[in-house]
Design a protein around this motif. Structure first.
Motif, PDB file in Angstrom:
ATOM      1  N   LEU A   1       0.788  -1.460   0.112  1.00  0.00           N
ATOM      2  CA  LEU A   1       0.003   0.395   0.144  1.00  0.00           C
ATOM      3  C   LEU A   1       0.657   1.024   0.337  1.00  0.00           C
ATOM      4  O   LEU A   1       1.053   2.041  -0.849  1.00  0.00           O
ATOM      5  CB  LEU A   1      -0.918   0.039   1.425  1.00  0.00           C
TER       6      LEU A   1
ATOM      7  N   PHE B   1      -1.002   5.375  -3.524  1.00  0.00           N
ATOM      8  CA  PHE B   1      -1.795   5.868  -2.257  1.00  0.00           C
ATOM      9  C   PHE B   1      -1.621   7.349  -1.721  1.00  0.00           C
ATOM     10  O   PHE B   1      -2.460   7.868  -1.141  1.00  0.00           O
ATOM     11  CB  PHE B   1      -0.247   5.883  -1.516  1.00  0.00           C
TER      12      PHE B   1
ATOM     13  N   PHE C   1      -9.757   6.328   0.273  1.00  0.00           N
ATOM     14  CA  PHE C   1      -9.929   4.806   0.119  1.00  0.00           C
ATOM     15  C   PHE C   1     -10.960   4.335  -0.042  1.00  0.00           C
ATOM     16  O   PHE C   1     -10.719   2.813  -0.507  1.00  0.00           O
ATOM     17  CB  PHE C   1      -9.599   4.653   1.677  1.00  0.00           C
TER      18      PHE C   1
ATOM     19  N   ILE D   1     -10.838   0.551  -1.679  1.00  0.00           N
ATOM     20  CA  ILE D   1     -11.151  -0.096  -1.091  1.00  0.00           C
ATOM     21  C   ILE D   1     -11.907  -1.455  -2.483  1.00  0.00           C
ATOM     22  O   ILE D   1     -12.032  -2.824  -2.729  1.00  0.00           O
ATOM     23  CB  ILE D   1     -11.315  -0.452   0.222  1.00  0.00           C
TER      24      ILE D   1
ATOM     25  N   SER E   1      -6.944  -5.435   0.031  1.00  0.00           N
ATOM     26  CA  SER E   1      -8.272  -4.444   0.833  1.00  0.00           C
ATOM     27  C   SER E   1      -8.355  -4.179   1.984  1.00  0.00           C
ATOM     28  O   SER E   1      -8.950  -3.435   2.691  1.00  0.00           O
ATOM     29  CB  SER E   1      -9.942  -4.562  -0.489  1.00  0.00           C
TER      30      SER E   1
ATOM     31  N   VAL F   1      -6.006  -2.414   3.672  1.00  0.00           N
ATOM     32  CA  VAL F   1      -5.644  -1.004   3.356  1.00  0.00           C
ATOM     33  C   VAL F   1      -7.283  -0.335   4.163  1.00  0.00           C
ATOM     34  O   VAL F   1      -6.960   0.909   4.874  1.00  0.00           O
ATOM     35  CB  VAL F   1      -6.521  -0.463   1.463  1.00  0.00           C
TER      36      VAL F   1
END
Length: 302
Positions: A64, A70, A254, A258, A271, A274
Motif C-alpha cells: 500500500l 497511495f 480510500f 477498497i 483491501s 487498506v
C-alpha cells in the motif's frame, strides 16, 4: 453484594431484556466481523479459509505504501475530510440556532420539515438529480444558461468542480438532519435563564453568546470528536455515484479504492489491509481529539 446485583437485575429486568436486540446486533454485525481482519496479514484464499491461508505479515501494508496511488488517496481523502469538518460541520449548528430563533411554532415546524426531508432521499436520487440539472444534453442549468446566451457548463466532467459538488450535495441532504441533536441541546437549556437575561436587558445576540453557546458547547465538542472519527469516511456511495474517468484524480478515496481492489478485483487481503490502515488512522484521530478536549476542560467521549 451478589444479592444486590441480583436484586437490581430483577428490578430492571425488562430494561435489560430490551437491550438484548441491540447487544446481539453489535456482536453479530460489529464485533464478529473483526475476526476477518486477520486476512490483512494473510494471502487469504476463500477455499482455504482463515486457518489455512498462508501468512504474509505486513506485506500488504508495505505494498500500500509503495503504490503510486497511495498519496493521491491520502490527499483526496484528507481534503474531503477537512471540507467536512471545516465547512459542513458548522452548518447544522448555525441552522439549529436560526431555527430556534423562529418563535412562531407553525413556521418553525414547517422549516424543520423542509430541511429534514432531503435526508430521506437516497444518494442514488441525489446523484440522478445532479446529472439531470447539469448534464449538457438537456440539463436544466445549461438550458437556462443557453437561453441567457451563456456558454454551458459541465461540472460532472471536471476534476476542479468535483469536491465543491460533493460538498453542496452533502449540505443540501444532511444539514437539516444534523440540526436535531443541536436543537435538542438548545431545548434542554433552562428557559428561566433566558427570562432572567431578558429582565436584565440582554438582547438576542447577548442571550445567544452567553447562554445558548455555552449551553450547547459540550454537545458540539462531542459531535466534533465523533465527526473527526469519521474523518476518512468520506461517503462511499455518494462519491462512487459521482466518480468517472475524468474526475477520478480528485475524487478517488480510500473507500472507493477498497471497493475496486476487494469487490471488483478480488484482492481480499490487500483491501482488508487498506481498510485496517484507514481504521487505525480514524482511531488515532479520535483519541487525539478526545485528549485535547479533556485538556481544554471539556467532557469528551470518556
Amino acid at each position: 453484594m451478589k444479592k444486590g446485583v441480583i436484586a437490581r437485575l430483577k428490578k430492571n429486568r425488562w430494561m435489560y431484556i430490551m437491550l438484548i436486540p441491540g447487544i446481539l446486533y453489535y456482536i453479530v454485525f460489529r464485533f464478529s466481523p473483526m475476526f476477518g481482519l486477520i486476512s490483512a496479514f494473510q494471502n487469504y484464499q476463500p477455499f482455504l479459509g482463515f486457518t489455512k491461508s498462508p501468512w504474509v505479515g505486513a506485506a500488504h501494508f508495505q505494498r500500500l505504501f509503495r503504490e503510486p496511488v497511495f498519496w493521491r488517496l491520502m490527499k483526496n481523502t484528507f481534503i474531503l475530510g477537512l471540507m467536512n469538518i471545516l465547512l459542513f460541520f458548522p452548518l447544522p449548528i448555525i441552522l439549529a440556532l436560526m431555527i430556534n430563533e423562529v418563535k412562531n411554532r407553525f413556521y418553525k415546524n414547517t422549516i424543520q420539515t423542509i430541511v429534514y426531508v432531503p435526508h430521506l432521499v437516497s444518494w442514488v436520487v441525489v446523484a440522478s438529480l445532479t446529472y439531470t440539472f447539469f448534464t449538457t444534453e438537456g440539463g436544466l442549468v445549461n438550458e437556462i444558461l443557453k437561453s441567457l446566451g451563456m456558454n454551458p457548463v459541465n461540472p460532472l466532467l471536471s476534476a476542479n468542480a468535483f469536491r465543491p459538488m460533493i460538498l453542496l450535495q452533502m449540505i443540501w441532504k444532511e444539514s437539516g438532519w444534523g440540526t436535531i441533536l443541536f436543537l435538542s441541546a438548545i431545548a434542554s437549556i433552562d428557559s428561566e435563564l433566558y427570562e432572567a437575561a431578558r429582565v436584565d436587558g440582554a438582547g438576542r445576540w447577548q442571550q445567544l453568546k452567553y447562554l445558548t453557546f455555552p449551553g450547547i458547547k459540550s454537545t458540539v465538542v462531542t459531535m466534533l470528536i465523533l465527526r473527526i472519527g469519521q474523518f476518512l469516511d468520506t461517503g462511499f456511495e455518494q462519491i462512487m455515484l459521482m466518480l468517472n474517468a475524468v474526475n477520478r484524480s480528485a475524487g478517488e478515496v480510500f473507500d472507493t479504492y477498497i471497493y475496486e481492489m476487494g469487490i471488483v478485483g478480488g484482492q481480499f487481503s490487500y483491501s482488508a489491509a487498506v481498510g485496517l490502515f484507514k481504521s487505525l488512522i480514524a482511531l488515532t484521530l479520535v483519541l487525539t481529539a478526545n485528549t485535547i478536549a479533556k485538556k481544554l476542560g471539556e467532557e469528551g467521549l470518556y
